[in-house]
Design an enzyme around this catalytic site. Structure first.
Site, mmCIF file in Angstrom:
data_model
loop_
_atom_site.group_PDB
_atom_site.id
_atom_site.type_symbol
_atom_site.label_atom_id
_atom_site.label_comp_id
_atom_site.label_asym_id
_atom_site.label_seq_id
_atom_site.Cartn_x
_atom_site.Cartn_y
_atom_site.Cartn_z
ATOM 1 N N ARG A 12 35.574 48.223 35.330
ATOM 2 C CA ARG A 12 35.388 46.856 34.860
ATOM 3 C C ARG A 12 33.961 46.595 34.380
ATOM 4 O O ARG A 12 33.756 46.049 33.297
ATOM 5 C CB ARG A 12 35.747 45.852 35.967
ATOM 6 C CG ARG A 12 37.189 45.867 36.429
ATOM 7 C CD ARG A 12 38.176 45.652 35.313
ATOM 8 N NE ARG A 12 37.904 44.451 34.532
ATOM 9 C CZ ARG A 12 38.322 44.256 33.283
ATOM 10 N NH1 ARG A 12 38.999 45.212 32.650
ATOM 11 N NH2 ARG A 12 38.053 43.134 32.647
ATOM 12 N N ARG A 81 32.659 65.034 38.272
ATOM 13 C CA ARG A 81 32.676 64.394 39.585
ATOM 14 C C ARG A 81 31.335 64.514 40.299
ATOM 15 O O ARG A 81 30.962 63.642 41.095
ATOM 16 C CB ARG A 81 33.787 65.021 40.442
ATOM 17 C CG ARG A 81 34.103 64.251 41.708
ATOM 18 C CD ARG A 81 35.262 64.911 42.449
ATOM 19 N NE ARG A 81 36.491 64.847 41.680
ATOM 20 C CZ ARG A 81 37.338 63.813 41.693
ATOM 21 N NH1 ARG A 81 37.051 62.737 42.423
ATOM 22 N NH2 ARG A 81 38.442 63.845 40.986
ATOM 23 N N SER A 154 24.475 42.207 43.280
ATOM 24 C CA SER A 154 25.902 41.991 43.030
ATOM 25 C C SER A 154 26.089 40.780 42.130
ATOM 26 O O SER A 154 25.157 40.000 41.907
ATOM 27 C CB SER A 154 26.647 41.759 44.352
ATOM 28 O OG SER A 154 26.275 40.503 44.908
ATOM 29 N N CYS A 155 27.303 40.613 41.633
ATOM 30 C CA CYS A 155 27.579 39.456 40.770
ATOM 31 C C CYS A 155 27.368 38.151 41.526
ATOM 32 O O CYS A 155 26.812 37.185 40.974
ATOM 33 C CB CYS A 155 28.993 39.541 40.215
ATOM 34 S SG CYS A 155 30.295 39.631 41.474
ATOM 35 N N THR A 156 27.785 38.105 42.788
ATOM 36 C CA THR A 156 27.642 36.870 43.553
ATOM 37 C C THR A 156 26.188 36.613 43.940
ATOM 38 O O THR A 156 25.750 35.456 43.975
ATOM 39 C CB THR A 156 28.535 36.900 44.802
ATOM 40 O OG1 THR A 156 28.337 38.130 45.512
ATOM 41 C CG2 THR A 156 30.003 36.770 44.412
ATOM 42 N N THR A 213 32.087 40.252 53.371
ATOM 43 C CA THR A 213 31.060 40.150 52.327
ATOM 44 C C THR A 213 29.691 40.401 52.932
ATOM 45 O O THR A 213 29.439 40.031 54.084
ATOM 46 C CB THR A 213 31.081 38.768 51.644
ATOM 47 O OG1 THR A 213 30.028 38.705 50.673
ATOM 48 C CG2 THR A 213 30.885 37.634 52.637
ATOM 49 N N ARG A 214 28.829 40.991 52.141
ATOM 50 C CA ARG A 214 27.448 41.225 52.549
ATOM 51 C C ARG A 214 26.497 40.325 51.762
ATOM 52 O O ARG A 214 25.332 40.628 51.588
ATOM 53 C CB ARG A 214 27.078 42.701 52.377
ATOM 54 C CG ARG A 214 27.964 43.636 53.188
ATOM 55 C CD ARG A 214 27.439 45.071 53.242
ATOM 56 N NE ARG A 214 26.258 45.145 54.097
ATOM 57 C CZ ARG A 214 25.022 45.350 53.662
ATOM 58 N NH1 ARG A 214 24.798 45.478 52.352
ATOM 59 N NH2 ARG A 214 24.014 45.407 54.494
ATOM 60 N N ARG A 236 39.462 36.130 48.549
ATOM 61 C CA ARG A 236 39.958 36.547 47.235
ATOM 62 C C ARG A 236 41.171 35.688 46.889
ATOM 63 O O ARG A 236 42.038 35.451 47.734
ATOM 64 C CB ARG A 236 40.355 38.024 47.260
ATOM 65 C CG ARG A 236 39.224 38.975 47.677
ATOM 66 C CD ARG A 236 38.431 39.480 46.504
ATOM 67 N NE ARG A 236 37.394 40.415 46.935
ATOM 68 C CZ ARG A 236 37.570 41.716 47.131
ATOM 69 N NH1 ARG A 236 38.779 42.259 46.936
ATOM 70 N NH2 ARG A 236 36.564 42.479 47.508
ATOM 71 N N ASN A 318 32.306 36.860 37.017
ATOM 72 C CA ASN A 318 31.775 37.942 37.840
ATOM 73 C C ASN A 318 31.726 39.278 37.117
ATOM 74 O O ASN A 318 31.067 40.207 37.589
ATOM 75 C CB ASN A 318 32.585 38.078 39.137
ATOM 76 C CG ASN A 318 34.079 38.007 38.929
ATOM 77 O OD1 ASN A 318 34.637 36.916 38.818
ATOM 78 N ND2 ASN A 318 34.722 39.160 38.872
#
Length: 339
Positions: A12, A81, A154-156, A213-214, A236, A318
């Site tokens: 994504r 990988r 992060s996005c948040t 969540t962190r 969510r 997000n």
């Protein structure tokens, strides 16, 4: 000189970074020379061109063998990988954008550097031993040339940190709580199926699902003074994109709701233009899809209780907002030079 970038992980965020690069007109500044993804080349090209959340990519996309063409630009496709086996030195890579969501430790960053990259930017929170964690618009000026392994948080975190900074500077935050109302993600199930987290065994489209969540740790990483003064929970919800964050803070100075909104509106028009936006329109989550801001304050939802307790609602795409901040931080890392 155009920055040579490689992307590790074409999910994504990885795909949205490429889309954002082309849509934002920054191709003169950044060139994607390689993408590493375990999926097959045909699938990579297809999901870049057709996206359920963001629509059809405006650029011509085609795949020829292990090459991805976007217009007249050609990108080498890799399916490796092991980070150590990636040909970053041969490709003269300036910055690797690791968008796997899997790698994020200092050891992972060192592996990218030893493979030949000059710097690494992770698209998710890393450990405390990384050189820096950046929330663009708030602390990118702290970057130094010797910072080679960096997290874009992060996005948040990118959504809430600018709002916390603005409120703290203006009113003095004592403590706070955050509730993240987040769209479903790839680590959830389409129908009930096994998962180590029993709540995530349940069908994502049928339930509101509490998850760990962190985010509180992310807040204190940027603002250490708030250690043990912020808590966060997350749920969510059955949507595929756009997140809302309910922020409540107690502040030292007495304040009224209109003063909070005026502060945030002025910031959106001034110092935080392009990072924070402000609206009082009667909008819903889908209206913020494909919005490039880190945070969009919904002024209709601001409340103040007892002059010292502020509640605000902040939206973000997000995926798209965060992908744009990945590009911003990449350019900030390059601007200070390589050592």
């Amino acid at each position: 000189m155009t920055l040579r970038v490689a992307i590790n992980g074409f999910g994504r965020i990885g795909r949205n970074v490429v889309r954002a690069l082309y849509e934002s007109g920054r191709r003169a500044e950044i060139s994607v020379v390689a993408i590493n993804e375990l999926a097959d080349a045909a699938g990579m090209a297809h999901l870049l061109k057709y996206d359920t959340s963001h629509g059809r990519f405006a650029w011509d996309v085609r795949q020829e063998g292990e090459q991805l063409w976007i217009g007249n630009d050609v990108i080498r496709l890799l399916h490796e990988r092991d980070i150590n086996a990636l040909p970053w030195k041969a490709l003269d890579v300036d910055v690797v954008l690791d968008c796997t969501g899997v790698y994020g430790s200092r050891a992972d960053g060192i592996a990218h550097l030893e493979a030949g990259a000059r710097k690494v930017l992770f698209s998710h929170p890393g450990g405390n031993d990384l050189d820096a964690t950046v929330v663009y618009g708030v602390n990118e000026e702290e970057l130094r040339a010797e910072h080679r392994i960096v997290s874009n948080a992060s996005c948040t975190t990118n959504c809430i940190i600018p709002i916390i900074k603005l409120m703290d500077d203006a009113f003095g935050i004592e403590s706070g709580t955050v509730t993240t109302i987040h769209s479903a993600m790839h680590d959830q199930q389409v129908i009930d199926a096994y998962h180590p987290d029993l709540r995530r065994t349940r069908a994502a489209s049928q339930s509101i699902i509490p998850v760990d969540t962190r985010l509180a740790a992310g807040i204190t990483r940027i603002f250490p003074k708030f250690h043990d003064r912020f808590e966060a929970i997350a749920v969510r919800v059955p949507t595929i994109n756009v997140t809302a964050i309910d922020l409540s803070v107690t502040v030292q100075k007495p304040v009224k709701a209109y003063e909070v909104n005026l502060l945030l509106q002025k910031a959106a028009q001034g110092a935080f233009h392009g990072i924070v936006d402000y609206t009082e329109l009667p909008l819903v989550s889908t209206d913020f899809n494909h919005d490039p801001h880190s945070a969009i304050v919904d002024g209709t939802q601001t409340r103040v209780s007892g002059a010292h307790l502020i509640k605000t609602l902040v939206w973000c795409d997000n995926e798209w907002g965060f992908a744009n901040r990945m590009l911003d931080t990449t350019l900030a890392m390059a601007a200070i030079g390589f050592r």
